[in-house]
Structures are given as structure tokens and as C-alpha cells.
Design a protein around this motif. Structure first.
Motif, PDB file in Angstrom:
ATOM      1  N   VAL A 156      11.572   4.006  61.940  1.00 11.24           N
ATOM      2  CA  VAL A 156      10.104   3.696  61.953  1.00 11.24           C
ATOM      3  C   VAL A 156       9.937   2.499  61.419  1.00 11.24           C
ATOM      4  O   VAL A 156       9.988   2.136  60.405  1.00 11.24           O
ATOM      5  CB  VAL A 156       9.843   4.900  61.199  1.00 11.24           C
ATOM      6  CG1 VAL A 156       8.449   5.028  61.157  1.00 11.24           C
ATOM      7  CG2 VAL A 156      10.028   6.172  61.752  1.00 11.24           C
TER       8      VAL A 156
ATOM      9  N   ARG B 161       7.593   6.750  70.292  1.00 14.40           N
ATOM     10  CA  ARG B 161       6.041   7.149  69.844  1.00 14.40           C
ATOM     11  C   ARG B 161       5.269   6.030  68.972  1.00 14.40           C
ATOM     12  O   ARG B 161       6.071   5.455  68.160  1.00 14.40           O
ATOM     13  CB  ARG B 161       5.942   8.360  68.877  1.00 14.40           C
ATOM     14  CG  ARG B 161       6.402   9.626  69.484  1.00 14.40           C
ATOM     15  CD  ARG B 161       6.621  10.990  68.509  1.00 14.40           C
ATOM     16  NE  ARG B 161       7.695  11.898  69.177  1.00 14.40           N
ATOM     17  CZ  ARG B 161       8.916  12.076  68.810  1.00 14.40           C
ATOM     18  NH1 ARG B 161       9.669  11.112  68.476  1.00 14.40           N
ATOM     19  NH2 ARG B 161       9.553  13.156  69.586  1.00 14.40           N
ATOM     20  N   PHE B 162       4.149   5.920  69.383  1.00 15.09           N
ATOM     21  CA  PHE B 162       3.203   5.066  68.664  1.00 15.09           C
ATOM     22  C   PHE B 162       2.226   6.151  67.606  1.00 15.09           C
ATOM     23  O   PHE B 162       1.818   6.979  68.487  1.00 15.09           O
ATOM     24  CB  PHE B 162       2.377   4.146  69.291  1.00 15.09           C
ATOM     25  CG  PHE B 162       3.201   2.981  69.721  1.00 15.09           C
ATOM     26  CD1 PHE B 162       3.254   1.578  68.709  1.00 15.09           C
ATOM     27  CD2 PHE B 162       3.857   2.823  70.702  1.00 15.09           C
ATOM     28  CE1 PHE B 162       3.755   0.399  69.097  1.00 15.09           C
ATOM     29  CE2 PHE B 162       4.741   1.629  71.005  1.00 15.09           C
ATOM     30  CZ  PHE B 162       4.443   0.671  70.364  1.00 15.09           C
ATOM     31  N   ARG B 163       1.984   5.899  66.499  1.00  7.63           N
ATOM     32  CA  ARG B 163       1.200   6.657  65.907  1.00  7.63           C
ATOM     33  C   ARG B 163       0.202   5.684  64.923  1.00  7.63           C
ATOM     34  O   ARG B 163       0.243   4.769  64.665  1.00  7.63           O
ATOM     35  CB  ARG B 163       1.925   7.724  64.617  1.00  7.63           C
ATOM     36  CG  ARG B 163       3.080   8.431  65.314  1.00  7.63           C
ATOM     37  CD  ARG B 163       3.416   9.407  63.914  1.00  7.63           C
ATOM     38  NE  ARG B 163       4.568  10.186  64.401  1.00  7.63           N
ATOM     39  CZ  ARG B 163       4.497  11.599  64.969  1.00  7.63           C
ATOM     40  NH1 ARG B 163       3.301  11.967  65.107  1.00  7.63           N
ATOM     41  NH2 ARG B 163       5.406  12.232  65.352  1.00  7.63           N
TER      42      ARG B 163
ATOM     43  N   GLU C   3      -1.271   9.863  61.156  1.00 10.86           N
ATOM     44  CA  GLU C   3      -0.394  11.055  61.717  1.00 10.86           C
ATOM     45  C   GLU C   3      -0.682  11.493  62.895  1.00 10.86           C
ATOM     46  O   GLU C   3      -0.052  12.471  63.409  1.00 10.86           O
ATOM     47  CB  GLU C   3      -0.806  11.994  60.385  1.00 10.86           C
ATOM     48  CG  GLU C   3      -0.567  11.964  59.200  1.00 10.86           C
ATOM     49  CD  GLU C   3       1.133  11.511  59.030  1.00 10.86           C
ATOM     50  OE1 GLU C   3       1.880  12.192  59.668  1.00 10.86           O
ATOM     51  OE2 GLU C   3       1.343  10.832  58.269  1.00 10.86           O
ATOM     52  N   THR C   4      -1.451  10.559  63.777  1.00  7.83           N
ATOM     53  CA  THR C   4      -1.945  10.950  65.069  1.00  7.83           C
ATOM     54  C   THR C   4      -0.949  10.342  66.138  1.00  7.83           C
ATOM     55  O   THR C   4      -1.152   8.981  65.941  1.00  7.83           O
ATOM     56  CB  THR C   4      -3.452  10.613  65.438  1.00  7.83           C
ATOM     57  OG1 THR C   4      -4.320  11.312  64.265  1.00  7.83           O
ATOM     58  CG2 THR C   4      -3.915  11.177  66.584  1.00  7.83           C
ATOM     59  N   THR C   5      -0.596  11.034  66.938  1.00  6.76           N
ATOM     60  CA  THR C   5       0.476  10.497  67.844  1.00  6.76           C
ATOM     61  C   THR C   5      -0.649   9.777  69.116  1.00  6.76           C
ATOM     62  O   THR C   5      -1.332  10.857  69.531  1.00  6.76           O
ATOM     63  CB  THR C   5       1.538  11.302  68.287  1.00  6.76           C
ATOM     64  OG1 THR C   5       2.352  11.786  67.700  1.00  6.76           O
ATOM     65  CG2 THR C   5       2.202  10.665  69.665  1.00  6.76           C
ATOM     66  N   VAL C   6      -0.615   8.633  69.328  1.00  9.17           N
ATOM     67  CA  VAL C   6      -1.471   7.965  70.112  1.00  9.17           C
ATOM     68  C   VAL C   6      -0.617   7.660  71.594  1.00  9.17           C
ATOM     69  O   VAL C   6      -1.344   7.260  72.557  1.00  9.17           O
ATOM     70  CB  VAL C   6      -2.230   6.826  69.806  1.00  9.17           C
ATOM     71  CG1 VAL C   6      -3.309   7.336  68.808  1.00  9.17           C
ATOM     72  CG2 VAL C   6      -1.122   5.832  69.196  1.00  9.17           C
TER      73      VAL C   6
ATOM     74  N   GLU D 293       3.424   8.553  73.486  1.00 15.75           N
ATOM     75  CA  GLU D 293       4.675   9.133  73.640  1.00 15.75           C
ATOM     76  C   GLU D 293       5.158   9.097  74.796  1.00 15.75           C
ATOM     77  O   GLU D 293       4.642   9.461  75.714  1.00 15.75           O
ATOM     78  CB  GLU D 293       4.492  10.692  72.911  1.00 15.75           C
ATOM     79  CG  GLU D 293       5.973  11.304  72.701  1.00 15.75           C
ATOM     80  CD  GLU D 293       5.925  12.737  72.058  1.00 15.75           C
ATOM     81  OE1 GLU D 293       6.704  13.080  71.425  1.00 15.75           O
ATOM     82  OE2 GLU D 293       4.667  13.214  71.779  1.00 15.75           O
TER      83      GLU D 293
ATOM     84  N   THR E 131      -7.611   1.833  68.767  1.00 16.23           N
ATOM     85  CA  THR E 131      -7.814   2.268  67.483  1.00 16.23           C
ATOM     86  C   THR E 131      -8.828   1.520  66.653  1.00 16.23           C
ATOM     87  O   THR E 131      -9.360   0.377  67.200  1.00 16.23           O
ATOM     88  CB  THR E 131      -6.404   2.514  66.510  1.00 16.23           C
ATOM     89  OG1 THR E 131      -6.639   3.101  65.260  1.00 16.23           O
ATOM     90  CG2 THR E 131      -6.058   1.216  66.444  1.00 16.23           C
TER      91      THR E 131
ATOM     92  N   SER F 162       2.296   2.804  63.422  1.00 13.42           N
ATOM     93  CA  SER F 162       3.627   2.924  63.264  1.00 13.42           C
ATOM     94  C   SER F 162       4.535   3.197  64.661  1.00 13.42           C
ATOM     95  O   SER F 162       3.860   3.778  65.524  1.00 13.42           O
ATOM     96  CB  SER F 162       4.260   4.208  62.315  1.00 13.42           C
ATOM     97  OG  SER F 162       3.646   5.401  62.879  1.00 13.42           O
TER      98      SER F 162
ATOM     99  N   GLU G  65       7.826   4.740  66.296  1.00  9.63           N
ATOM    100  CA  GLU G  65       8.873   5.634  65.969  1.00  9.63           C
ATOM    101  C   GLU G  65      10.039   5.549  67.289  1.00  9.63           C
ATOM    102  O   GLU G  65       9.496   5.817  68.110  1.00  9.63           O
ATOM    103  CB  GLU G  65       8.560   6.949  65.486  1.00  9.63           C
ATOM    104  CG  GLU G  65       7.562   7.056  64.655  1.00  9.63           C
ATOM    105  CD  GLU G  65       7.170   8.437  64.027  1.00  9.63           C
ATOM    106  OE1 GLU G  65       7.555   9.368  64.900  1.00  9.63           O
ATOM    107  OE2 GLU G  65       6.169   8.539  63.412  1.00  9.63           O
TER     108      GLU G  65
END
Length: 232
Positions: A141, A173-175, A178-181, A183, A200, A207, A209
Motif C-alpha cells: 500500500v 485499487r486506488f482509494r 477510505e473510499t475506493t475510487v 478497482e 478528487t 493510496s 493498493e
């Protein structure tokens, strides 16, 4: 140590070697890390022979004009260049940012390698065209703090794919917080990279992941090509 019209001299563990330029493809200086700042904050253009020119790059009728500190103004004609990376004030690149955090979860004892960045000269065999490629391994991450703007939005875009030789499927995943934007699961046998694009708030913490999908197979890593951050 020195370069002339025909040869390049390198100081090596074997002593000083004078190598013929026509027999060389590239030279890599050691000591760099994947989180180093870029060599220059200027525009870059890469020629078809792998030469990198750094300076102000502007489009002109016959191609691009490069304002180079040593060579002066040079016109690079169409067909003589591979890619251009410009640096307007509202554009940044994740590969040039210092991560705010890097966390890797060990499978057994050792964590995965830290993300690393590969600059391109446009001559890599079997690789898609890119200017900066970041490699990220599963169970990693990486956090970033995006540049702040005056209450505006920021668009993040990139191309993600499996690195050459990878054997397993990978979830990316990009977050934002805590929101996944974004995947996607990158699967074996699918050669085309996947486009990433999301908006955003300027100054957000994001982040990236990377993890194995359902089965752990090695070797396995993900490429993130030309991740750009644009203040809207």
C-alpha cells in the motif's frame, strides 16, 4: 569519466574501460532510489535513438522546439522523437512524488520490495510506450498527498498492467481516504493495460493498493505508467 565522438570511458571494478558508443545501448548510474526527485523540473523529449533532451519544449510547425541550456534552440522534427513529457504548472506525476507512506505485508518473513521507478528512453524491448513506469508488488500500500489547490478538483490518471513475466492475477485499487475510487483485477492472458481515471479534491490523501487476487503465484508485480495528477 569522459565521452568523445566514438567512445565512453567508465570507471568500473575492473578498472577504466573505454567502450565504443555504437556498441552501447544505455548506461545506468547507481545509487538512485525509486522515491528520488526527478533529475529536472523541466520538460523532457526523448529522441528515436534514446537521447533525452531536457529544457522548455514547445510545438512548432515542423515538430517541437527545445530550448536547451547547452545546445541552444533545437527543432526536433516529426518522426525523430518517441515521447514528450511537459511540466505545466498544474500537472504533476506520482512517480516523481515522495510517497507519504509505504506499507508491505510479509507473506512469510520478508515484506515485498518497495515500489521502484523506471524512466524510459523509448527503446525497451517488449514494453509499451511510457515515460515513467512504477513497479509495485502485491501486498503493498503506497500513500500520497496530492498537491493543494485553491478549492479545486484534481484528476488522477494512469495505465496499470501486469509486469512482464508475472504469473498471477492481481487486484489493484486506488482509494481516497477510505473510499475506493478505482478497482480492477489484472488477469493473466490479457495484454492490454487498464486505464485509471478519477477526480478528487485538491490536497487529498490517496493510496494505491496492490494485492494477489485469489491465488498467490510468483513472480508477480504491477506496472503503473505515467500516473499524472492534474489540478482542474
Amino acid at each position: 569519466l569522459w565521452i568523445d565522438g566514438d567512445r565512453v570511458a567508465l570507471d568500473t571494478p575492473l578498472g577504466v574501460l573505454a567502450l565504443t558508443r555504437k556498441d552501447m545501448r544505455r548506461a545506468v548510474f547507481g545509487g538512485a532510489t525509486g522515491t528520488n526527485a526527478p533529475v529536472s523540473a523541466r520538460d523532457e523529449i526523448v529522441l528515436t535513438d534514446g537521447t533525452v533532451l531536457v529544457g522548455e519544449v514547445n510545438p512548432v510547425k515542423d515538430g517541437f522546439e527545445v530550448k536547451h541550456a547547452v545546445l541552444g534552440n533545437q527543432v526536433v522534427k516529426a518522426g525523430s522523437w518517441r515521447w514528450v513529457r511537459r511540466r505545466p504548472a498544474n500537472v504533476g506525476y506520482l512517480a516523481d512524488f515522495e510517497p507519504s507512506s509505504v506499507a508491505g505485508t510479509p507473506l512469510i518473513r520478508q515484506p515485498p520490495p518497495a515500489p521502484c521507478v523506471e524512466p524510459s528512453r523509448g527503446m525497451e524491448e517488449g514494453a509499451g510506450m511510457f515515460a515513467r513506469r512504477m513497479y509495485v508488488w502485491p501486498r503493498t500500500v503506497v500513500g500520497y498527498k496530492l498537491p493543494a489547490g485553491k478549492g479545486g478538483k484534481t484528476r488522477v490518471s494512469a495505465l496499470v498492467g501486469l509486469a512482464a513475466g508475472s504469473k498471477g492475477d492481481v487486484a489493484v485499487r486506488f482509494r481516497v481516504g477510505e473510499t475506493t475510487v478505482f478497482e480492477s483485477v489484472l488477469k493473466q492472458g490479457v495484454a492490454a493495460p487498464v486505464a485509471v481515471s478519477f477526480e478528487t479534491e485538491a490536497g487529498s490523501a490517496i493510496s494505491l493498493e496492490v494485492d494477489f487476487d485469489k491465488t498467490v503465484r510468483f513472480p508477480c508485480s504491477v506496472t503503473v505508467d505515467d500516473a499524472a495528477v492534474v489540478l482542474m
